[in-house]
Design a protein around this motif. Sequence first.
Motif, PDB file in Angstrom:
ATOM      1  N   MET A   1       1.034  -1.013   0.571  1.00 51.63           N
ATOM      2  CA  MET A   1       0.288  -0.086  -0.195  1.00 51.63           C
ATOM      3  C   MET A   1       1.037   1.388   0.096  1.00 51.63           C
ATOM      4  O   MET A   1       1.517   1.633   0.651  1.00 51.63           O
ATOM      5  CB  MET A   1      -1.561   0.461   1.464  1.00 51.63           C
ATOM      6  CG  MET A   1      -2.056   1.142   1.482  1.00 51.63           C
ATOM      7  SD  MET A   1      -2.931   1.102   1.926  1.00 51.63           S
ATOM      8  CE  MET A   1      -3.740  -0.196   2.450  1.00 51.63           C
ATOM      9  N   ASN A   2       0.636   2.289  -0.683  1.00 51.25           N
ATOM     10  CA  ASN A   2       1.422   3.257  -0.864  1.00 51.25           C
ATOM     11  C   ASN A   2       0.656   4.431  -0.595  1.00 51.25           C
ATOM     12  O   ASN A   2      -0.339   4.578  -0.395  1.00 51.25           O
ATOM     13  CB  ASN A   2       2.566   3.658  -2.355  1.00 51.25           C
ATOM     14  CG  ASN A   2       0.861   3.961  -3.366  1.00 51.25           C
ATOM     15  OD1 ASN A   2       0.146   4.492  -3.405  1.00 51.25           O
ATOM     16  ND2 ASN A   2       0.774   2.558  -4.587  1.00 51.25           N
ATOM     17  N   THR A   3       1.257   5.875  -0.285  1.00 49.79           N
ATOM     18  CA  THR A   3       0.429   6.814  -0.300  1.00 49.79           C
ATOM     19  C   THR A   3      -0.506   7.329  -1.201  1.00 49.79           C
ATOM     20  O   THR A   3      -1.893   7.608  -0.108  1.00 49.79           O
ATOM     21  CB  THR A   3       1.170   8.286   0.399  1.00 49.79           C
ATOM     22  OG1 THR A   3       1.437   7.893  -1.077  1.00 49.79           O
ATOM     23  CG2 THR A   3       2.550   7.649   1.336  1.00 49.79           C
ATOM     24  N   SER A   4      -0.450   6.912  -1.908  1.00 50.99           N
ATOM     25  CA  SER A   4      -2.154   7.567  -2.814  1.00 50.99           C
ATOM     26  C   SER A   4      -3.194   6.756  -2.625  1.00 50.99           C
ATOM     27  O   SER A   4      -4.162   6.825  -3.076  1.00 50.99           O
ATOM     28  CB  SER A   4      -1.601   6.785  -4.532  1.00 50.99           C
ATOM     29  OG  SER A   4      -1.504   6.180  -4.919  1.00 50.99           O
ATOM     30  N   ASP A   5      -2.924   5.053  -2.098  1.00 50.02           N
ATOM     31  CA  ASP A   5      -3.755   4.334  -1.801  1.00 50.02           C
ATOM     32  C   ASP A   5      -4.705   4.615  -0.261  1.00 50.02           C
ATOM     33  O   ASP A   5      -5.242   4.259  -0.102  1.00 50.02           O
ATOM     34  CB  ASP A   5      -2.878   2.379  -1.693  1.00 50.02           C
ATOM     35  CG  ASP A   5      -2.627   1.915  -3.005  1.00 50.02           C
ATOM     36  OD1 ASP A   5      -2.968   2.271  -3.719  1.00 50.02           O
ATOM     37  OD2 ASP A   5      -1.441   1.105  -2.630  1.00 50.02           O
ATOM     38  N   LEU A   6      -3.273   5.269   0.391  1.00 53.97           N
ATOM     39  CA  LEU A   6      -3.704   5.590   1.818  1.00 53.97           C
ATOM     40  C   LEU A   6      -5.054   6.685   1.124  1.00 53.97           C
ATOM     41  O   LEU A   6      -5.684   6.968   2.143  1.00 53.97           O
ATOM     42  CB  LEU A   6      -3.233   6.117   2.380  1.00 53.97           C
ATOM     43  CG  LEU A   6      -2.302   5.010   3.031  1.00 53.97           C
ATOM     44  CD1 LEU A   6      -1.705   5.164   4.093  1.00 53.97           C
ATOM     45  CD2 LEU A   6      -3.013   4.235   4.435  1.00 53.97           C
ATOM     46  N   HIS A   7      -4.489   7.942   0.704  1.00 57.63           N
ATOM     47  CA  HIS A   7      -5.448   9.319  -0.317  1.00 57.63           C
ATOM     48  C   HIS A   7      -6.767   8.385  -0.603  1.00 57.63           C
ATOM     49  O   HIS A   7      -7.525   9.132   0.015  1.00 57.63           O
ATOM     50  CB  HIS A   7      -4.864   9.943  -0.818  1.00 57.63           C
ATOM     51  CG  HIS A   7      -3.517  10.356  -0.038  1.00 57.63           C
ATOM     52  ND1 HIS A   7      -2.645  11.325  -1.093  1.00 57.63           N
ATOM     53  CD2 HIS A   7      -3.067  10.404   0.910  1.00 57.63           C
ATOM     54  CE1 HIS A   7      -1.444  11.101  -0.005  1.00 57.63           C
ATOM     55  NE2 HIS A   7      -2.020  11.854   1.779  1.00 57.63           N
ATOM     56  N   ASP A   8      -6.820   7.430  -1.622  1.00 60.85           N
ATOM     57  CA  ASP A   8      -8.197   6.954  -1.785  1.00 60.85           C
ATOM     58  C   ASP A   8      -9.117   6.267  -1.103  1.00 60.85           C
ATOM     59  O   ASP A   8     -10.246   6.898  -1.102  1.00 60.85           O
ATOM     60  CB  ASP A   8      -8.013   5.658  -2.999  1.00 60.85           C
ATOM     61  CG  ASP A   8      -9.163   5.441  -3.333  1.00 60.85           C
ATOM     62  OD1 ASP A   8      -9.584   6.006  -4.294  1.00 60.85           O
ATOM     63  OD2 ASP A   8      -8.930   4.391  -3.238  1.00 60.85           O
ATOM     64  N   LEU A   9      -8.296   5.305   0.154  1.00 61.49           N
ATOM     65  CA  LEU A   9      -9.013   4.457   1.142  1.00 61.49           C
ATOM     66  C   LEU A   9      -9.945   6.525   2.232  1.00 61.49           C
ATOM     67  O   LEU A   9     -11.684   6.560   2.102  1.00 61.49           O
ATOM     68  CB  LEU A   9      -8.058   4.187   2.090  1.00 61.49           C
ATOM     69  CG  LEU A   9      -8.148   2.965   1.513  1.00 61.49           C
ATOM     70  CD1 LEU A   9      -7.058   2.079   2.483  1.00 61.49           C
ATOM     71  CD2 LEU A   9      -9.878   2.403   1.370  1.00 61.49           C
ATOM     72  N   ARG A  10      -8.994   7.046   2.704  1.00 55.97           N
ATOM     73  CA  ARG A  10      -9.062   8.719   2.986  1.00 55.97           C
ATOM     74  C   ARG A  10     -10.520   9.288   2.329  1.00 55.97           C
ATOM     75  O   ARG A  10     -11.034   9.590   2.670  1.00 55.97           O
ATOM     76  CB  ARG A  10      -7.970   9.301   3.365  1.00 55.97           C
ATOM     77  CG  ARG A  10      -8.768  10.843   4.365  1.00 55.97           C
ATOM     78  CD  ARG A  10      -7.593  11.916   3.637  1.00 55.97           C
ATOM     79  NE  ARG A  10      -7.809  12.467   2.333  1.00 55.97           N
ATOM     80  CZ  ARG A  10      -6.453  12.981   1.600  1.00 55.97           C
ATOM     81  NH1 ARG A  10      -5.442  13.318   2.098  1.00 55.97           N
ATOM     82  NH2 ARG A  10      -6.948  13.303   0.211  1.00 55.97           N
ATOM     83  N   ASP A  11     -10.392   9.480   1.604  1.00 53.10           N
ATOM     84  CA  ASP A  11     -11.527  10.286   0.719  1.00 53.10           C
ATOM     85  C   ASP A  11     -13.102   9.420   0.411  1.00 53.10           C
ATOM     86  O   ASP A  11     -13.879   9.919   0.264  1.00 53.10           O
ATOM     87  CB  ASP A  11     -10.720  10.311  -1.532  1.00 53.10           C
ATOM     88  CG  ASP A  11      -9.513  11.212  -1.143  1.00 53.10           C
ATOM     89  OD1 ASP A  11      -9.097  12.228   0.148  1.00 53.10           O
ATOM     90  OD2 ASP A  11      -9.010  11.766  -2.469  1.00 53.10           O
ATOM     91  N   ARG A  12     -12.287   8.428   0.222  1.00 45.16           N
ATOM     92  CA  ARG A  12     -13.697   7.012   0.061  1.00 45.16           C
ATOM     93  C   ARG A  12     -14.273   7.743   1.275  1.00 45.16           C
ATOM     94  O   ARG A  12     -15.474   7.960   1.354  1.00 45.16           O
ATOM     95  CB  ARG A  12     -13.275   6.151  -0.303  1.00 45.16           C
ATOM     96  CG  ARG A  12     -13.546   5.339  -1.772  1.00 45.16           C
ATOM     97  CD  ARG A  12     -12.482   4.182  -2.364  1.00 45.16           C
ATOM     98  NE  ARG A  12     -12.091   3.675  -3.123  1.00 45.16           N
ATOM     99  CZ  ARG A  12     -12.290   3.610  -4.452  1.00 45.16           C
ATOM    100  NH1 ARG A  12     -13.766   2.238  -3.725  1.00 45.16           N
ATOM    101  NH2 ARG A  12     -12.259   3.216  -5.358  1.00 45.16           N
ATOM    102  N   THR A  13     -13.354   7.192   2.679  1.00 51.59           N
ATOM    103  CA  THR A  13     -14.314   7.621   4.133  1.00 51.59           C
ATOM    104  C   THR A  13     -15.104   8.128   4.127  1.00 51.59           C
ATOM    105  O   THR A  13     -15.720   8.564   4.333  1.00 51.59           O
ATOM    106  CB  THR A  13     -13.607   6.686   5.239  1.00 51.59           C
ATOM    107  OG1 THR A  13     -12.389   7.908   4.779  1.00 51.59           O
ATOM    108  CG2 THR A  13     -13.002   5.854   5.241  1.00 51.59           C
TER     109      THR A  13
END
Length: 110
Positions: free
Chosen positions: A1-13
């Motif tokens: 998992m990279n930072t863009s994956d974490l940002h994607d999850l953040r945006d989705r939540t």
Amino acid sequence: MNTSDLHDLRDRTRQFARERDWAPFHTPKNLAMALSVEVAEVVEHFQWLPTGNELSDAGRAAVRHELADVLLYLVQLADRLEVDLHAAAVDKMALNAIKYPAERCPPLVR
């Protein structure tokens, strides 16, 4: 998992909570409490197993869902507290390397 994956999850939540008007309930305290409940639900699947490797396929699927809940609450908590999870994890690993240098860890005797 990279930072863009974490940002994607953040945006989705964020979007998920916004669509349901849940933001007032997503205080750091409530998110931390929900996170601890989800971690307990992960642990429940391993209770009384000798190692946890004995999980059935259905058990592994259930743990997968609980781990997703843990991650989603963690991402939401970090978002509310403005913590960059990737940077925090990298920093913590560096601190752990200092605290537990590999050359000072004895090999396991099996």
